[in-house]
Write an enzyme that holds these catalytic residues in place. Structure first.
Site: not given
Ligand code: ADP
Ligand code: ZN
Length: 213
Positions: A13, A88, A122, A153, A164
């Site tokens: 993404k 999400r 990653r 990360r 996740r």
């Molecule tokens: P990923 O690579 O898991 O898609 P993101 O960078 O989008 O990672 O998100 C990292 C973390 O931030 C998630 O695991 C969650 O804890 C939090 N997070 C991100 N977006 C949301 C959301 N829309 N609702 C709730 N938590 C979120």
């Protein structure tokens, strides 16, 4: 044009988001990036978010929805925006419908067998956000694009990645049906091919969508 980018963690993404935002002049809004910036700066939101992101769980909906709702009122959003990592779950999607008008959803499907290795290997650039896989870095520690420092990360470890992916399957995947029913979803297959290949397809579809708006 207001878009949502949907896909499992590791589906690619982030890379598509940068390309889409650039081509269509959209503001890229990543809730993950917003939480990471808050954690880094030690804000109140950051302190709260950290306990969830460390475990791979979702930050509570009220907090997340309030952040996005506020962000969409900034004047730069008038030119259109791309939501990356939000919504999400169904609660967030229904909330979003009360304060935003979404024109399209770009959904990247990918074989989940690929994701654990992709995410645990990653490395991300601190400066431009580009991501790499250790297996192709040959020991390099700097970004090939901008020279920034590469880091891993904190949530890219096997245990948190497992959580996740489970959260994605249980809470986020149902959004595919939600937006299919609304007739605004565009499905793509993420592959191991370079991101440019997928972007060519995304571009074709979004150019078409733009013409209908
Ligand atoms: P990923 O690579 O898991 O898609 P993101 O960078 O989008 O990672 O998100 C990292 C973390 O931030 C998630 O695991 C969650 O804890 C939090 N997070 C991100 N977006 C949301 C959301 N829309 N609702 C709730 N938590 C979120
Ligand atoms: Zn970089």
């Amino acid at each position: 044009m207001n878009l949502i980018l949907l896909g499992a963690p590791g589906a690619g993404k982030g890379t598509q988001a940068t390309k889409i935002a650039e081509r269509y002049g959209l503001v890229h809004i990543s809730t993950g990036d917003i939480f990471r910036a808050n954690i880094k700066n030690g804000t109140e939101i950051g302190l709260l978010a950290k306990s969830y992101t460390d475990k791979g769980e979702l930050v509570p909906d009220e907090v997340t929805v309030a952040i996005v709702k506020d962000r969409l009122t900034w004047p730069d959003c008038e030119k259109g925006y791309l939501l990356d990592g939000f919504p999400r779950n169904l609660y967030q999607a229904e909330a979003l419908d009360t304060f935003a008008k979404i024109d399209g959803v770009v959904n990247i499907n990918i074989d989940h067998k690929l994701l654990m290795d992709r995410l645990c290997g990653r490395r991300v650039c601190r400066d431009c956000g580009e991501s790499y896989h250790v297996s192709t870095l040959n020991g390099a520690t700097k970004c090939a694009r901008c020279g920034g420092e590469l880091y891993q990360r904190k949530d890219d470890n096997p245990e948190t990645v497992g959580a996740r992916l489970a959260v994605y399957n249980e809470q986020t995947a149902p959004l595919i049906d939600y937006y299919t029913q609304k007739g605004i979803i565009h499905n793509f297959t993420g592959t191991e091919a370079p991101a440019e290949v997928l972007f060519e397809e995304v571009k074709r579809v979004l150019d078409g969508l733009l013409n209908t708006l």
